[in-house]
Scaffold this motif. Structure first.
Motif, PDB file in Angstrom:
ATOM      1  N   LEU A 121      48.090  48.975  39.447  1.00 50.66           N
ATOM      2  CA  LEU A 121      47.491  50.363  39.876  1.00 50.66           C
ATOM      3  C   LEU A 121      46.169  50.140  40.121  1.00 50.66           C
ATOM      4  O   LEU A 121      45.436  50.415  41.337  1.00 50.66           O
ATOM      5  N   LEU A 122      45.540  49.553  39.280  1.00 46.34           N
ATOM      6  CA  LEU A 122      43.949  49.707  39.150  1.00 46.34           C
ATOM      7  C   LEU A 122      43.573  48.392  40.152  1.00 46.34           C
ATOM      8  O   LEU A 122      42.594  48.666  41.063  1.00 46.34           O
ATOM      9  N   ASN A 123      44.269  47.461  40.320  1.00 47.20           N
ATOM     10  CA  ASN A 123      43.992  46.335  41.398  1.00 47.20           C
ATOM     11  C   ASN A 123      44.107  46.733  42.754  1.00 47.20           C
ATOM     12  O   ASN A 123      43.304  46.757  43.861  1.00 47.20           O
ATOM     13  N   ARG A 124      45.112  47.780  42.976  1.00 45.93           N
ATOM     14  CA  ARG A 124      45.328  48.120  44.324  1.00 45.93           C
ATOM     15  C   ARG A 124      44.601  49.272  44.709  1.00 45.93           C
ATOM     16  O   ARG A 124      44.002  49.307  45.641  1.00 45.93           O
ATOM     17  N   LEU A 125      44.034  50.201  43.744  1.00 48.74           N
ATOM     18  CA  LEU A 125      42.967  51.295  43.847  1.00 48.74           C
ATOM     19  C   LEU A 125      41.506  50.299  44.465  1.00 48.74           C
ATOM     20  O   LEU A 125      40.862  50.884  45.254  1.00 48.74           O
ATOM     21  N   ASN A 126      41.400  49.090  43.827  1.00 46.73           N
ATOM     22  CA  ASN A 126      40.075  48.466  44.026  1.00 46.73           C
ATOM     23  C   ASN A 126      40.066  47.849  45.383  1.00 46.73           C
ATOM     24  O   ASN A 126      39.201  47.857  46.297  1.00 46.73           O
ATOM     25  N   LYS A 127      41.392  46.833  45.698  1.00 44.42           N
ATOM     26  CA  LYS A 127      41.356  46.185  46.891  1.00 44.42           C
ATOM     27  C   LYS A 127      41.905  46.919  47.917  1.00 44.42           C
ATOM     28  O   LYS A 127      41.580  46.749  49.226  1.00 44.42           O
ATOM     29  N   SER A 128      42.851  48.163  48.024  1.00 47.84           N
ATOM     30  CA  SER A 128      43.276  48.735  49.129  1.00 47.84           C
ATOM     31  C   SER A 128      42.661  49.999  49.498  1.00 47.84           C
ATOM     32  O   SER A 128      42.849  50.503  50.538  1.00 47.84           O
ATOM     33  N   PHE A 129      41.985  50.525  48.376  1.00 46.78           N
ATOM     34  CA  PHE A 129      41.263  51.898  48.457  1.00 46.78           C
ATOM     35  C   PHE A 129      39.675  51.959  48.167  1.00 46.78           C
ATOM     36  O   PHE A 129      39.109  52.671  48.495  1.00 46.78           O
ATOM     37  N   GLY A 130      39.460  50.824  48.131  1.00 42.65           N
ATOM     38  CA  GLY A 130      37.603  50.596  47.808  1.00 42.65           C
ATOM     39  C   GLY A 130      37.281  51.403  46.816  1.00 42.65           C
ATOM     40  O   GLY A 130      36.225  51.929  46.597  1.00 42.65           O
ATOM     41  N   ALA A 148      36.139  52.509  36.539  1.00 42.34           N
ATOM     42  CA  ALA A 148      36.224  52.320  35.178  1.00 42.34           C
ATOM     43  C   ALA A 148      36.652  53.530  34.461  1.00 42.34           C
ATOM     44  O   ALA A 148      37.353  53.595  33.587  1.00 42.34           O
ATOM     45  N   TRP A 149      36.372  54.732  35.201  1.00 43.00           N
ATOM     46  CA  TRP A 149      36.753  56.101  34.472  1.00 43.00           C
ATOM     47  C   TRP A 149      38.342  56.103  34.419  1.00 43.00           C
ATOM     48  O   TRP A 149      39.084  56.547  33.726  1.00 43.00           O
ATOM     49  N   ILE A 150      38.985  55.683  35.515  1.00 42.92           N
ATOM     50  CA  ILE A 150      40.550  55.618  35.852  1.00 42.92           C
ATOM     51  C   ILE A 150      41.243  54.673  34.888  1.00 42.92           C
ATOM     52  O   ILE A 150      42.090  55.064  34.178  1.00 42.92           O
ATOM     53  N   GLU A 151      40.495  53.580  34.548  1.00 48.38           N
ATOM     54  CA  GLU A 151      41.055  52.624  33.757  1.00 48.38           C
ATOM     55  C   GLU A 151      40.811  53.382  32.425  1.00 48.38           C
ATOM     56  O   GLU A 151      41.870  53.263  31.557  1.00 48.38           O
ATOM     57  N   SER A 152      39.828  54.012  31.970  1.00 48.31           N
ATOM     58  CA  SER A 152      39.728  54.569  30.778  1.00 48.31           C
ATOM     59  C   SER A 152      40.669  55.772  30.733  1.00 48.31           C
ATOM     60  O   SER A 152      41.260  55.986  29.480  1.00 48.31           O
ATOM     61  N   TYR A 153      41.056  56.431  31.637  1.00 53.89           N
ATOM     62  CA  TYR A 153      41.964  57.506  31.712  1.00 53.89           C
ATOM     63  C   TYR A 153      43.460  57.106  31.278  1.00 53.89           C
ATOM     64  O   TYR A 153      44.188  57.671  30.636  1.00 53.89           O
ATOM     65  N   LEU A 154      43.609  55.882  31.776  1.00 54.22           N
ATOM     66  CA  LEU A 154      45.142  55.118  31.700  1.00 54.22           C
ATOM     67  C   LEU A 154      45.282  54.533  30.167  1.00 54.22           C
ATOM     68  O   LEU A 154      46.445  54.562  30.027  1.00 54.22           O
ATOM     69  N   LEU A 174      48.544  61.990  42.544  1.00 54.31           N
ATOM     70  CA  LEU A 174      47.937  61.244  43.591  1.00 54.31           C
ATOM     71  C   LEU A 174      47.886  59.690  43.100  1.00 54.31           C
ATOM     72  O   LEU A 174      47.888  59.005  43.952  1.00 54.31           O
ATOM     73  N   LEU A 175      47.863  59.522  41.954  1.00 57.69           N
ATOM     74  CA  LEU A 175      47.655  57.919  41.442  1.00 57.69           C
ATOM     75  C   LEU A 175      48.877  57.165  41.782  1.00 57.69           C
ATOM     76  O   LEU A 175      48.968  56.186  42.208  1.00 57.69           O
ATOM     77  N   PHE A 176      50.027  57.999  41.409  1.00 56.44           N
ATOM     78  CA  PHE A 176      51.352  57.550  42.069  1.00 56.44           C
ATOM     79  C   PHE A 176      51.432  57.443  43.356  1.00 56.44           C
ATOM     80  O   PHE A 176      52.247  56.432  43.837  1.00 56.44           O
ATOM     81  N   SER A 177      51.247  58.277  44.169  1.00 55.73           N
ATOM     82  CA  SER A 177      51.170  58.189  45.595  1.00 55.73           C
ATOM     83  C   SER A 177      50.368  56.931  46.130  1.00 55.73           C
ATOM     84  O   SER A 177      50.671  56.217  47.027  1.00 55.73           O
ATOM     85  N   CYS A 178      49.187  56.894  45.567  1.00 57.86           N
ATOM     86  CA  CYS A 178      48.507  55.531  46.029  1.00 57.86           C
ATOM     87  C   CYS A 178      49.342  54.096  45.612  1.00 57.86           C
ATOM     88  O   CYS A 178      49.181  53.203  46.067  1.00 57.86           O
ATOM     89  N   TYR A 179      49.977  54.337  44.486  1.00 51.89           N
ATOM     90  CA  TYR A 179      50.529  53.090  43.884  1.00 51.89           C
ATOM     91  C   TYR A 179      51.955  52.677  44.900  1.00 51.89           C
ATOM     92  O   TYR A 179      52.056  51.746  45.131  1.00 51.89           O
ATOM     93  N   ILE A 180      52.571  53.682  45.360  1.00 49.01           N
ATOM     94  CA  ILE A 180      53.673  53.556  46.328  1.00 49.01           C
ATOM     95  C   ILE A 180      53.308  53.335  47.856  1.00 49.01           C
ATOM     96  O   ILE A 180      54.333  53.560  48.685  1.00 49.01           O
ATOM     97  N   SER A 181      52.068  53.608  48.109  1.00 54.71           N
ATOM     98  CA  SER A 181      51.739  53.661  49.822  1.00 54.71           C
ATOM     99  C   SER A 181      52.104  52.346  50.564  1.00 54.71           C
ATOM    100  O   SER A 181      52.452  52.816  51.672  1.00 54.71           O
ATOM    101  N   PRO A 182      52.083  51.229  49.814  1.00 56.11           N
ATOM    102  CA  PRO A 182      52.461  50.281  50.959  1.00 56.11           C
ATOM    103  C   PRO A 182      53.842  50.286  51.452  1.00 56.11           C
ATOM    104  O   PRO A 182      54.145  49.477  52.260  1.00 56.11           O
ATOM    105  N   ILE A 183      54.862  51.151  50.768  1.00 57.85           N
ATOM    106  CA  ILE A 183      56.167  51.241  51.266  1.00 57.85           C
ATOM    107  C   ILE A 183      56.409  51.410  52.749  1.00 57.85           C
ATOM    108  O   ILE A 183      56.841  50.958  53.591  1.00 57.85           O
ATOM    109  N   SER A 184      55.384  52.376  53.085  1.00 59.64           N
ATOM    110  CA  SER A 184      55.564  52.879  54.784  1.00 59.64           C
ATOM    111  C   SER A 184      54.925  51.800  55.614  1.00 59.64           C
ATOM    112  O   SER A 184      55.614  51.497  56.815  1.00 59.64           O
TER     113      SER A 184
END
Length: 708
Positions: free
Chosen positions: A350-359, A366-372, A404-414
Motif C-alpha cells: 500500500l505504501l509503495n503504491r501510494l508513493n509510485k502511483s499517487f505521488g 510518513a504519517w500514513i506509515e505511522s498510522y498503519l 479511501l486507503l482500500f480504494s487506492c489499494y485496489i485501484s489497478p483492477i480497473s
C-alpha cells in the motif's frame, strides 16, 4: 467564559490538555490530585422495565393510584369504590398513551438527520433483541474465541495466498507510474477547521475516549485549539499518536438470519478513539482531493466519494447492458467476492503504491506509515475484553481513512480489466467485470474475459488479496428472444474454480434477473415494505399524523426510493405492486382520510411510484450536468446541438440517442434526456439544487393531479 462553564467541564479540559501536550511526570501528578478531588465513581443500577422509559411522572402517579383504588375496591366490594377505580383506570390509560406519544415525538425531534431518524424509527418499530445476559467468565471466553478466530482467519488466508502466488510463478503486472503533482505537504490546521469537523460528527462516544464526545462538542472553542495543535504537531512530524493506534473490535453479525454461535458469521468492526477519528478526518480533508484527481485512481470506484452512490454504479453498469442488448449483444457479467478484503491489505504494498502511483511522499507518506504501523486491537464483549493482538495487515473497519486507503489499494483492477477490453465497476470491494458477446466472435470474447480473470487472479495473489471463488457469481444478461437463440456460453473460470452462470444475482442490494425484468427485486421490496407497514400499524394510535408520516418516510419511502431509477421501463405489473404497497402505507398514516388513495398521497405530499422514478432520474441528470460528477454518467449525456440556428438551442436540451428496442430505451443514456427534455425550461435552468428539487416536485405533483 470559564466562570459559566461547569467545574467538571474545566477539569476534563485541563486533564485532556495535559494529555495532549505529552506532559508525563506532571500529568501523572495532576491526574492523581484530580482523582482525589474529583474521583471517578461507579454504581450499579437496576435495569428499568421497558415501559418506564417513556412514562411521565404524572402517568406513574396515576398508575400507583389505580392500583391503590383497585385494592380498596377488592377489600370493600362497594359500588362507589368500583366507580372510583374505573375512573382512575381511564385516567391512567389516557396519561400512559399521552406519555408514549410524547416520548416518540421527543425521540423523533432529537434526530437531526436521516441516519439518526432511521435509527430512532427502527428502535420504535422493531426493538432490537436484547443480548442474552452472560457471566463475566462467559464474556471472557467469548472474547478469546472471537480474537483467536479473527487472527487465525487472516493467518490462514495469507498462507493460502502465498501458496497460490508461489504456484503461479508469474510476475505481477506493474503499477502505472504517477506523473502529476506530488503530495508531500499537509498544510496547517486551524481551530476553525476543527470546529467544522466537530460540528459534523455525531455525539456518540467510544469506550476508548478520554473525554466524552458530547463534552468536546459542547466546549468546541476550547478543544478546537487543543486538537488543532495536536494535528499540526502530528502532521509536521509525520507521526500518528501511538495512543490512538489501539481499537476495540465489536463482532457484527453479517446478516440477521445467520447463526450467532458461529464466529465465521461475524465481521470485525473497530471502535476507535474519537480524537483519532478527528485526526483522520483532518488528514482526509487534505488527502482525498489529491487522490481522487489522480489519473491512476479508479474512475469506476463509486464508494466513499461525493455524488457517487450504489445507484449511480448500477445505472452505469446497466446502461452498458441495455445498450449492448439494443445492438443484439448479450452481456456476461462476473461478480467477484473477496475474503476479509479490508483486513488483508499488505502495508508495504500500500505504501509503495501510494508513493509510485499517487505521488504521496514526505511527511504525508510518513504519517500514513505511522498510522498503519504497530496497531493493536482487542475484542470486547460486555465488560470483558481479550488480550491485545498486533495487526500486521489491513486497515481498521470503522475508521475514517481506511476506506479511501482500500480504494487506492485496489485501484489497478480497473486499468487491468480495461487493457483486455473488459468493462468493470467497483463499489469498495464489490467488483463486477462484464463484456458484451457476439455470436460470430464468441470464442475470442470469452478468451479475452478468461485472460482478464487469469491476470487479475495473479494480481490478487501478489497483492495479498484472497478471492472467494465460492461466493463469486456470474450471469448472462439479454432479452428473452436473444438469449433463447444465442449459442451456449461456457461458465467463466477463476482460481481453478468454475463460476456457474445463474438466472439471478444480487448486486449492491438489487436482485437482477437475466432478462432484467426486476420481478424478484420488486417482490422482495414489496415484502419488506408490507413488513414495516404492519409494524407501523401497531404503534399508529400513539402517533400524530405528522409523526406517522415522518416514520413512514424514514422506513418505507426510503426503501421505495433506493435505486428506483433502475425501474424505468420495467413491466407495469412491477409498478402496480409497488403502488399498492405505497397506498397501503398511506392508509396506515391517514386511517380516517375520506378520500381515495391518490388524494391521500396528495395530502401527504407524496409522489406516486411512477413519478418518484421520474423525479430520481431528473435529479441525477441535474447533478451530473451541474457538477460533472460522476464522470461515467456525465459522459452518457450530450447537450443538444441543432444543425441550424433554432430557438431550442438555448433551452438546455439533451440529445436522445436512437434505440431500436424497448429494452434499449431503459438505459440511462435514453431515459435521462427523455425525462429531462419534457421538463419546463424554468426547471431545467434552476440555479441551485434546492430550487430544482422544489420546482420539480411541484411540477410532478401537478401532473399527477391533472391525470386524476
Amino acid at each position: 467564559m470559564a466562570q459559566n462553564r461547569p467545574l467538571w467541564s474545566l477539569i476534563y479540559i485541563w486533564r485532556y490538555a495535559l494529555l495532549v501536550v505529552h506532559v508525563t511526570k506532571e500529568e501523572s501528578e495532576v491526574v492523581a490530585t484530580l482523582d482525589k478531588l474529583a474521583p471517578l465513581r461507579s454504581r450499579r443500577r437496576r435495569p428499568p422495565k421497558p415501559i418506564t422509559r417513556w412514562l411521565s411522572q404524572e402517568a406513574i402517579d396515576a398508575k400507583r393510584l389505580r392500583r391503590q383504588l383497585e385494592r380498596k375496591w377488592k377489600r370493600s366490594g362497594s359500588e362507589s369504590d368500583r366507580l372510583s377505580y374505573r375512573r382512575s383506570c381511564r385516567r391512567a390509560n389516557k396519561l400512559i398513551n399521552v406519555s408514549r406519544q410524547q416520548y416518540f415525538s421527543d425521540k423523533l425531534a432529537s434526530a437531526t438527520d436521516c441516519v439518526g431518524r432511521w435509527r430512532v424509527v427502527k428502535t420504535l418499530l422493531h426493538s432490537d433483541r436484547s443480548p442474552s445476559c452472560r457471566s463475566d467468565n462467559e464474556n471472557i471466553s467469548l472474547c478469546g474465541t472471537f480474537s483467536k478466530f479473527f487472527t487465525d482467519k487472516i493467518t490462514s488466508l495469507k498462507r493460502a495466498v502465498a501458496t497460490d502466488t508461489a504456484a503461479l510463478g508469474t510476475p505481477c503486472p506493474p503499477d502505472n507510474q504517477h506523473n502529476g503533482k506530488i503530495f508531500d505537504d499537509l498544510g496547517p490546521v486551524t481551530p476553525n477547521e476543527v470546529r467544522k469537523v466537530l460540528a459534523s460528527i455525531p455525539a456518540k462516544s467510544s469506550p476508548l475516549d478520554f473525554v466524552p464526545t458530547s463534552l468536546i462538542k459542547q466546549c468546541d472553542s476550547v478543544f478546537a485549539e487543543i486538537i488543532a495543535r495536536l494535528a499540526n504537531i502530528s502532521f509536521t512530524c509525520g507521526t500518528f499518536p501511538s495512543k490512538y493506534r489501539f481499537s476495540l473490535v465489536t463482532p457484527l453479525l453479517k446478516k440477521p438470519n445467520l447463526n450467532s454461535d458461529d464466529p465465521a458469521n461475524f465481521r470485525p468492526i473497530s471502535n476507535l478513539n474519537n480524537i483519532s477519528k478527528i485526526l483522520e478526518r483532518l488528514f482526509l480533508n487534505r488527502f482525498q482531493t489529491h487522490v481522487c484527481q489522480c489519473s491512476n485512481f479508479s474512475p469506476v470506484q463509486s464508494a466513499y466519494r461525493r455524488n457517487y452512490s450504489t445507484e449511480t454504479a448500477l445505472l452505469h453498469t446497466l446502461d452498458k447492458v441495455y445498450t449492448s442488448a439494443d445492438q443484439g449483444k448479450p452481456t456476461l457479467l462476473v461478480s467477484l467476492d473477496f475474503s476479509a478484503a479490508f483486513d488483508t491489505i499488505d502495508h508495504s504494498i500500500l505504501l509503495n503504491r501510494l508513493n509510485k502511483s499517487f505521488g504521496i511522499s514526505g511527511s504525508a507518506l510518513a504519517w500514513i506509515e505511522s498510522y498503519l504501523s504497530e496497531r493493536y486491537q482487542s475484542v470486547r464483549a460486555g465488560q470483558a475484553s481479550s488480550p491485545r493482538t498486533l495487526c500486521h495487515t489491513g486497515v481498521p473497519q470503522g475508521s475514517v481513512l481506511g476506506p479511501l486507503l482500500f480504494s487506492c489499494y485496489i485501484s489497478p483492477i480497473s486499468s487491468l480489466a480495461s487493457s483486455f477490453g473488459v468493462n468493470s465497476q467497483q463499489y469498495a470491494d464489490d467488483t463486477q467485470l462484464y463484456i458484451a458477446l457476439t455470436a460470430s466472435d464468441l470464442a475470442a470474447e470469452l478468451s479475452r474475459l478468461s485472460s482478464c480473470l487469469s491476470t487479475l487472479q495473479n494480481w490478487f495473489c501478489h497483492n495479498g488479496l484472497a478471492l472467494n471463488s465460492s461466493k463469486s457469481e456470474s450471469i448472462l444478461f439479454g432479452t428473452r428472444q436473444r438469449l433463447h437463440s444465442f449459442p451456449t456460453v461456457s461458465s467463466p473460470t477463476i482460481s481453478g474454480s468454475t463460476i456457474q452462470i445463474s438466472d439471478s444475482i444480487k448486486i449492491l442490494g438489487v436482485t437482477l434477473d437475466n432478462h432484467l425484468t426486476l420481478k424478484k427485486h420488486t417482490q422482495s421490496l414489496c415484502r419488506n415494505i408490507h413488513f414495516h407497514t404492519r409494524a407501523l400499524r401497531h404503534i399508529r394510535p400513539a402517533l400524530t399524523d405528522s409523526m406517522a408520516a415522518t416514520v413512514a418516510a424514514s422506513v418505507v419511502q426510503s426503501r421505495l426510493d433506493y435505486a428506483n431509477a433502475l425501474l424505468y421501463g420495467t413491466p407495469a405489473s412491477n409498478i402496480h405492486k409497488l403502488q399498492c404497497a405505497q397506498n397501503s402505507l398511506s392508509r396506515v398514516v391517514l386511517p380516517h382520510h375520506p378520500g381515495s388513495a391518490s388524494s391521500r398521497l396528495t395530502h401527504l405530499h407524496w409522489l406516486s411510484v411512477h413519478r418518484r422514478i421520474q423525479y430520481k432520474i431528473a435529479l441525477l441528470t441535474y447533478k451530473s450536468l451541474s457538477t460533472n460528477q460522476p464522470p461515467y454518467l456525465r459522459n452518457l449525456l450530450h447537450i443538444y446541438q441543432p444543425l441550424r440556428c433554432l430557438r431550442s438551442a438555448s433551452q438546455n436540451l439533451l440529445s436522445i440517442p436512437f434505440c431500436t428496442t424497448n429494452f434499449g430505451k431503459r438505459s440511462f443514456s435514453f431515459s435521462s434526456p427523455t425525462i429531462w427534455n419534457e421538463l419546463p425550461v424554468a426547471i431545467r435552468e434552476s440555479n441551485t439544487l434546492d430550487t430544482f428539487k422544489r420546482r420539480l416536485k411541484t411540477h410532478l405533483t401537478s401532473l399527477t393531479t391533472r391525470s386524476v
